[in-house]
Design a protein around this motif. Structure first.
Motif, PDB file in Angstrom:
ATOM      1  N   PHE C  47       0.834  -1.732   2.896  1.00  0.00           N
ATOM      2  CA  PHE C  47       0.917  -3.142   1.686  1.00  0.00           C
ATOM      3  C   PHE C  47      -0.501  -3.747   1.832  1.00  0.00           C
ATOM      4  CE2 PHE C  47       1.188  -7.282   1.333  1.00  0.00           C
ATOM      5  CZ  PHE C  47       2.172  -7.465   0.481  1.00  0.00           C
ATOM      6  N   GLY C  50      -2.775  -1.585   0.271  1.00  0.00           N
ATOM      7  CA  GLY C  50      -2.214  -1.716  -1.779  1.00  0.00           C
ATOM      8  C   GLY C  50      -1.453  -0.798  -1.770  1.00  0.00           C
ATOM      9  N   TYR C  51      -0.631   0.336  -0.661  1.00  0.00           N
ATOM     10  CA  TYR C  51      -0.185   1.136  -1.176  1.00  0.00           C
ATOM     11  C   TYR C  51       1.571   0.405  -1.642  1.00  0.00           C
ATOM     12  CZ  TYR C  51      -4.130   4.092  -0.822  1.00  0.00           C
ATOM     13  OH  TYR C  51      -4.707   4.995  -0.613  1.00  0.00           O
ATOM     14  N   ARG C  52       1.506  -0.131  -2.136  1.00  0.00           N
ATOM     15  CA  ARG C  52       2.713  -0.787  -2.070  1.00  0.00           C
ATOM     16  C   ARG C  52       4.307   0.109  -2.092  1.00  0.00           C
ATOM     17  NH1 ARG C  52       4.072  -6.041  -4.060  1.00  0.00           N
ATOM     18  NH2 ARG C  52       6.141  -6.175  -5.343  1.00  0.00           N
ATOM     19  N   GLU C  54       4.431   2.630  -0.535  1.00  0.00           N
ATOM     20  CA  GLU C  54       4.947   3.247   0.573  1.00  0.00           C
ATOM     21  C   GLU C  54       4.919   2.273   1.453  1.00  0.00           C
ATOM     22  OE1 GLU C  54       2.402   3.935  -1.196  1.00  0.00           O
ATOM     23  OE2 GLU C  54       2.926   6.653  -1.449  1.00  0.00           O
TER      24      GLU C  54
END
Lengths: 168, 455, 240
Positions: C47, C50-52, C54
């Motif tokens: 989170f 920026g890996y929403r 995942e």
């Protein structure tokens, strides 16, 4: 807030901002207080437009332009108790440079021109004149190591005489 | 973005900053001093949270109707005698200012502090046109003498100590060396006074533009802002379009918040209002006032996910509390705006492809959110930008692979368990590959993870 | 009373003793501790980077493991903040999961919050020793608003002396992916934090997040200091 409380708050806040604030009762007291301040100070500028200004610089000759003056003596547009500020404005043919170029600014502030808060003052002006400056204490900077230094471009000393006649 | 303004090699810049002991001492001093002063200054404000909420709401109102407010401001300023120009980008803003000045035969202009003029590279442009621009804010003057850019939006020369300033003044101005700030300040006063009286044009920024009266508002402590805007017959004000407040009566809220947040003062020495040009019967004021409203991408930012960034009133409080700024200083950020607000604003203004490493420059600790006077959710915006970077395919390839694996494992306990086992087995390799400053800081994985100890 | 324990991935891999101390403490106060099987990570690393998608995957899994109405307790302010503040936001466009996320957010507690607010653990005394200083973790303090609880618990460690750390709320430099991406700044911050710890003259630094304590412990070691970094639950469990 009563006038007395407003003046008291103004004096406290102005002193907190490193201005020198004093109360005088009338034009005579004002002239005396300013006379005591002037001799050492040198060339004086005053617009000499209001009664209080005329009284304050009585006997001072010659008055010079603000560019050459070391001291400016002028009645200001307003005062603000909340912040201990004086206000200078380009009204009645006045220049705002008197409060800017000379290194010593002597402001005359009739007590009835003091507003309680910034909102009271700003709310009263409608469309402002071309130049208006809310001034709080002397010119200052902290650009070198955040160390306070007074009098960069504007005055290094600000004296404020609050003219506050006793209530009969 | 002009090349002169530096690069965005944030990590390399930060390594150099960390090695600079005198810089770090200056930064620590600044952060600690500002922190204490700010806390003290807000001690006297009865309902700070209500005040922040109000300020935030006023700024959002402007952003929600930005084109309308720009038009209202422009119309009212014009009614007061100002000539209002609209500049869509940096180049057109520079061209407008350049042609006003050359049209008046100006060869030297006195300039007050303006961050947007840094953003658009105005000084360089004017110098190319043969116009000498004299920065009159003491901090700006110092860095101009040194040929540097500001490292802080409020205190531009915060990275310099008194010895460095003393040496600079004695070399450049031919005055005897001193490291007394009071004496150095007096020197600047003398040098600058001649410039003020000689300048036929003043250039300034503005902290706010008031829509309902067409006024510009400047907060200054030194008085140079007042000189620049009231002494020369020609005044050119350059400001970005989002600096508008709807009404003059909105101003007290910002007088209470901006100086306290910026320097810990209840109010700055001067709050100047400039409303149009000199009118009949007035003894002061510029005879000609040009207001250049710079868009430079803001019209599209205001429509995007990170629009709240435009609430910013440039107080610098976020950088003063930011642990990363405190460690690396403003120059490491490589462009005009440093610190948390700078990471976000720079990315929005210069484009993700030019600035993507910058959005890493936060631990997401949230100290900036705590102090922002207009409640910009900076941490949220930083995460949003990181998401955008991933969407745009600009994130680091190894990170992307790692996160995909992590995502898969986090959703599948068996895989997660294997992952743990595998990393335990490969630990010596991981330590080696991961490097001293990353994997080298992790402890050995436990022989039996917690979930295997639980019934 | 029954609670579901969320051990967190950090504690699972590196600090199982912190998990064990948490169980010991909760059981001491008569709480039945359930450890939902199959738990992994709250998804925060993804989170924050920026890996929403995942992060949503991890969160979805968390919500499938932590069901029911019992309080969810975790010895990590950061992970609790993730569930409380970011889960509802992650699923705002998915009504079914949004509802589950809101329920999880409402019943998640960081351990000191639970010990003080629900179990009133601060009202009994624990055996404490030495000089203790406290690092106020960013997410615990700012996102969860847990400021007083750890201090109340430290005060309950009778026999120990509490020495406040100047700038206790300044970030330790961990920052999740931050420590991997900008390790030089991360180290500089950790070293500054270690210096603050050393300056207090304490022999133990405590806090509510293992990741911060890990960072501080490493910096202390690099400084050649003998000050120990211990999670607050360890100090409390030792003092039972």
């Amino acid at each position: 807030m009563t006038r007395a409380e407003m003046v008291a708050t103004f004096m406290e806040k102005a002193a907190g901002a490193a201005a020198v604030a004093m109360e005088v009762a009338d034009a005579d007291a004002l002239r005396e207080a300013i006379a005591a301040l002037l001799p050492a100070a040198g060339a004086v500028y005053s617009p000499a437009l209001s009664e209080l200004e005329v009284a304050a610089v009585q006997g001072v000759t010659p008055l010079v332009g603000y560019e050459e003056a070391q001291v400016a003596v002028e009645e200001v547009f307003a005062g603000i108790a909340e912040t201990g500020s004086i206000v200078c404005a380009s009204v009645e043919g006045r220049a705002v440079q008197g409060s800017l170029l000379p290194s010593h600014h002597v402001a005359i502030l009739p007590a009835e021109k003091i507003y309680r808060t910034l909102d009271d003052f700003i709310g009263s002006i409608g469309t402002p004149p071309t130049n208006m400056a809310i001034i709080t204490g002397p010119s200052r900077t902290a650009d070198i190591e955040l160390t306070l230094a007074i009098g960069v471009h504007g005055p290094e000393r600000v004296d404020i005489f609050v003219v506050n006649p006793p209530v009969p | 973005m002009s090349e002169e303004q530096g690069s965005l090699h944030f990590r390399a810049n930060s390594v150099a900053s960390i090695a600079d002991e005198s810089l770090r001492a200056a930064l620590r001093n600044a952060a600690d001093t500002f922190g204490t002063r700010r806390t003290l200054a807000f001690g006297s404000v009865p309902d700070l949270e209500a005040l922040r909420e109000k300020a935030s709401a006023i700024r959002m109102e402007v952003l929600d109707n930005l084109p309308g407010y720009v038009d209202t401001f422009a119309a009212n300023a014009a009614r007061q005698g100002a000539t209002v120009h609209r500049a869509s980008d940096a180049q057109s803003a520079c061209d407008i200012v350049g042609s006003i000045l050359t049209g008046h035969g100006i060869t030297m202009a006195a300039k007050g502090k303006s961050m947007v003029s840094e953003e658009i590279g105005l000084n360089h442009h004017l110098q190319r046109l043969g116009i000498e621009v004299v920065e009159t804010d003491l901090g700006e003057y110092i860095i101009q003498l040194e040929g540097e850019t500001p490292s802080h939006i409020i205190v531009p020369a915060i990275h310099k100590n008194r010895k460095q300033v003393g040496k600079l003044f004695s070399e450049r101005l031919g005055v005897p060396y001193t490291e007394d700030p009071q004496v150095l300040t007096k020197t600047a006063r003398k040098v600058m006074r001649e410039k003020f009286l000689a300048a036929k044009a003043g250039i300034s920024g503005a902290n706010f533009a008031i829509a309902d009266t067409g006024s510009l508002v400047l907060f200054t402590n030194e008085g140079n802002g007042r000189m620049v805007t009231s002494l020369p017959p020609l005044h050119v004000a350059v400001l970005s379009i989002e600096k508008i407040l709807p009404k003059l009566t909105d101003l007290p809220t910002f007088i209470r918040l901006l100086p306290r947040s910026a320097t810990g003062q209840a109010i700055t020495s001067y709050v100047s209002l400039i409303t149009g040009t000199r009118k009949a019967g007035e003894a002061t004021g510029a005879k000609e006032l040009h207001i250049v409203l710079v868009d430079n991408g803001r019209s599209s930012i205001v429509k995007g996910e990170c629009r709240e960034m435009l609430k910013c009133i440039r107080c610098g409080a976020c950088m003063n509390v930011c642990p990363v700024y405190r460690t690396v200083g403003g120059h490491a950020y490589g462009w005009t705006y440093p610190g948390p607000m700078g990471m976000v604003l720079t990315t929005l203004l210069t484009g993700m492809e030019n600035s993507y490493p910058l959005v890493d420059a936060s631990t997401l600790c949230g100290a900036c959110v705590d102090v922002c006077p207009v409640r910009i959710p900076l941490v949220e915006l930083i995460v949003k930008l990181r998401e955008e970077r991933v969407r745009d395919g600009l994130s680091d390839r190894r990170e992307r692979i790692g996160m995909r694996l992590f995502g898969a494992a986090a959703a599948q306990p068996a895989l997660f368990g294997w992952g743990e086992k595998l990393s335990r087995l490969l630990w010596p390799v991981i330590k080696k590959v991961g490097g001293e400053k990353v994997a080298g800081r992790l402890p050995e994985p436990a022989a039996r993870p917690f979930h295997r100890r639980m019934p | 009373m029954r609670v579901q324990l969320f051990g967190t991935c950090m504690i699972d891999s590196f600090y199982p003793e912190v998990g064990e101390a948490t169980v010991q403490l909760l059981e001491h106060f008569g709480v039945e501790v359930v450890f939902p099987k199959g738990q992994t990570c709250c998804g925060q690393p993804a989170f924050n980077a920026g890996y929403r998608e995942e992060a949503r995957g991890a969160a979805r899994h968390f919500l499938s493991v932590f069901t029911g109405d019992d309080p969810i307790v975790t010895p990590s302010g950061s992970c609790a903040a993730m569930v409380k503040h970011h889960y509802p936001e992650l699923f705002r466009d998915d009504p079914r999961l949004a509802e589950k996320a809101a329920r999880a957010a409402a019943r998640v507690f960081e351990i000191s919050q639970f010990l003080v607010g629900t179990l009133r653990a601060q009202e009994r005394s624990f055996i404490g020793k030495g000089r203790i200083t406290y690092h106020s973790s960013c997410h615990l303090t700012r996102m969860l608003g847990v400021r007083e609880e750890p201090l109340l618990l430290i005060a309950a460690l009778k026999g120990a002396e509490f020495v406040p750390m100047p700038d206790a709320t300044r970030c330790c430099g961990f920052g999740g992916v931050f420590m991997a991406k900008l390790p030089e700044i991360s180290c500089a911050l950790a070293e500054e934090k270690a210096d603050s710890v050393i300056a207090t003259g304490a022999d133990t630094v405590t806090g509510g997040d293992s990741a911060c304590l890990m960072t501080i412990a490493d910096a202390l070691k690099r400084r050649g200091s003998t000050v120990k970094a211990k999670h607050l639950v360890q100090l409390l469990a030792e003092g039972l």
